[in-house]
Design an enzyme around this catalytic site. Structure first.
Site, PDB file in Angstrom:
ATOM      1  N   CYS A  39      71.318  -1.615  66.589  1.00  0.00           N
ATOM      2  CA  CYS A  39      70.187  -1.940  65.728  1.00  0.00           C
ATOM      3  C   CYS A  39      70.685  -2.642  64.461  1.00  0.00           C
ATOM      4  O   CYS A  39      71.809  -2.420  64.022  1.00  0.00           O
ATOM      5  CB  CYS A  39      69.439  -0.663  65.366  1.00  0.00           C
ATOM      6  SG  CYS A  39      67.938  -0.949  64.384  1.00  0.00           S
ATOM      7  N   ASP A  41      69.780  -1.952  61.618  1.00  0.00           N
ATOM      8  CA  ASP A  41      69.736  -0.942  60.557  1.00  0.00           C
ATOM      9  C   ASP A  41      71.070  -0.900  59.797  1.00  0.00           C
ATOM     10  O   ASP A  41      72.143  -0.804  60.399  1.00  0.00           O
ATOM     11  CB  ASP A  41      69.454   0.425  61.214  1.00  0.00           C
ATOM     12  CG  ASP A  41      69.083   1.484  60.190  1.00  0.00           C
ATOM     13  OD1 ASP A  41      67.963   2.002  60.267  1.00  0.00           O
ATOM     14  OD2 ASP A  41      69.932   1.792  59.325  1.00  0.00           O
ATOM     15  N   HIS A 100      69.671   4.790  67.530  1.00  0.00           N
ATOM     16  CA  HIS A 100      70.047   5.711  66.455  1.00  0.00           C
ATOM     17  C   HIS A 100      68.852   6.511  65.956  1.00  0.00           C
ATOM     18  O   HIS A 100      67.695   6.097  66.123  1.00  0.00           O
ATOM     19  CB  HIS A 100      70.680   4.937  65.298  1.00  0.00           C
ATOM     20  CG  HIS A 100      69.713   4.054  64.567  1.00  0.00           C
ATOM     21  ND1 HIS A 100      69.100   4.435  63.400  1.00  0.00           N
ATOM     22  CD2 HIS A 100      69.236   2.820  64.858  1.00  0.00           C
ATOM     23  CE1 HIS A 100      68.302   3.462  62.992  1.00  0.00           C
ATOM     24  NE2 HIS A 100      68.357   2.464  63.857  1.00  0.00           N
ATOM     25  N   CYS A 103      65.161   5.485  63.594  1.00  0.00           N
ATOM     26  CA  CYS A 103      65.053   4.022  63.740  1.00  0.00           C
ATOM     27  C   CYS A 103      63.656   3.540  63.302  1.00  0.00           C
ATOM     28  O   CYS A 103      62.645   4.000  63.823  1.00  0.00           O
ATOM     29  CB  CYS A 103      65.319   3.637  65.190  1.00  0.00           C
ATOM     30  SG  CYS A 103      65.264   1.847  65.476  1.00  0.00           S
TER      31      CYS A 103
HETATM   32 ZN   LIG Z   1      66.960   1.010  64.164  1.00  0.00          ZN
END
Ligand SMILES: [Zn+2]
Length: 206
Positions: A39, A41, A100, A103
């Site tokens: 991701c 992130d 994760h 998210c």
């Molecule tokens: Zn994420």
């Protein structure tokens, strides 16, 4: 931005000289063993959580670690191109799809929120629709549990999407690559690895 520039200065003057031999080799060599699809992130840093050096991971990061299925004729697709290059040219021997905890993309997908002001996000999250359908079949006592289940289901669905890409199909047929599904828990630092139809912990939680 000042901090970022300062970090780059410190890298150039302190970190780079300390690893000069590594960077000299990397200047002319690119042979990563693993394609890591995670991701975007900011809390999920592939090289940190796998303790990998530069040159070891070929990384694709997308919102929600979504991997659109192969769509011939759909036009330029950066994710498909990166998968094709990593598998066919670089010859990575393993591909990891890593979801994760917490998210944002999975939370949005789970909550049916109004995404009218975010048309690109809404269109992108459609690649998570199959995972949403799987999670909808479950019964969850709390919204957090539903998101956690969606994160896991999404990893499995994106692995299925990965298997639609011709480069991956060819490499799997030749036993040249293995696919892995992970979920990283930000609070505990643990990683859970999933097989299709089940899962096991790689490292203990806590
Ligand atoms: Zn994420």
């Amino acid at each position: 931005m000042k901090d970022i520039a300062e970090g780059f200065r410190r890298f150039t003057t302190e970190v780079f000289p300390a690893q000069a031999a590594l960077f000299e080799r990397l200047a002319t060599t690119h042979q990563p063993s693993t394609l890591f699809i995670g991701c975007s992130d900011s809390r999920v840093v592939p090289e940190l959580v796998t303790q990998s050096d530069p040159g070891e991971l070929f990384v694709i990061r997308t919102a929600g670690n979504l991997v659109p299925p192969c769509a011939p004729g759909a036009g330029a697709d950066g994710v498909a191109a990166s998968i094709e290059y990593a598998v066919t040219v670089l010859g990575v021997t393993s591909v990891i799809v890593c979801g994760h905890s917490g998210c944002g993309a999975m939370t949005a997908l789970s909550s049916d929120g109004d995404l009218a002001a975010l048309p690109a996000v809404a269109a992108w999250l459609r690649h998570g629709a199959a995972a949403r359908a799987r999670s909808d079949a479950g019964d969850f006592p709390a919204a957090e549990d539903e998101v956690a289940a969606l994160v896991r289901d999404n990893v499995l669905c994106q692995l299925a999407n990965l298997r639609t890409h011709p480069a991956v199909v060819r490499a799997l047929a030749r036993n040249e690559v293995t696919l892995h599904g992970w979920v990283y828990d930000i609070a505990s630092g643990s990683v859970e690895e999933f097989e299709t139809g089940g899962g096991r912990l790689l490292t203990p939680a806590g």
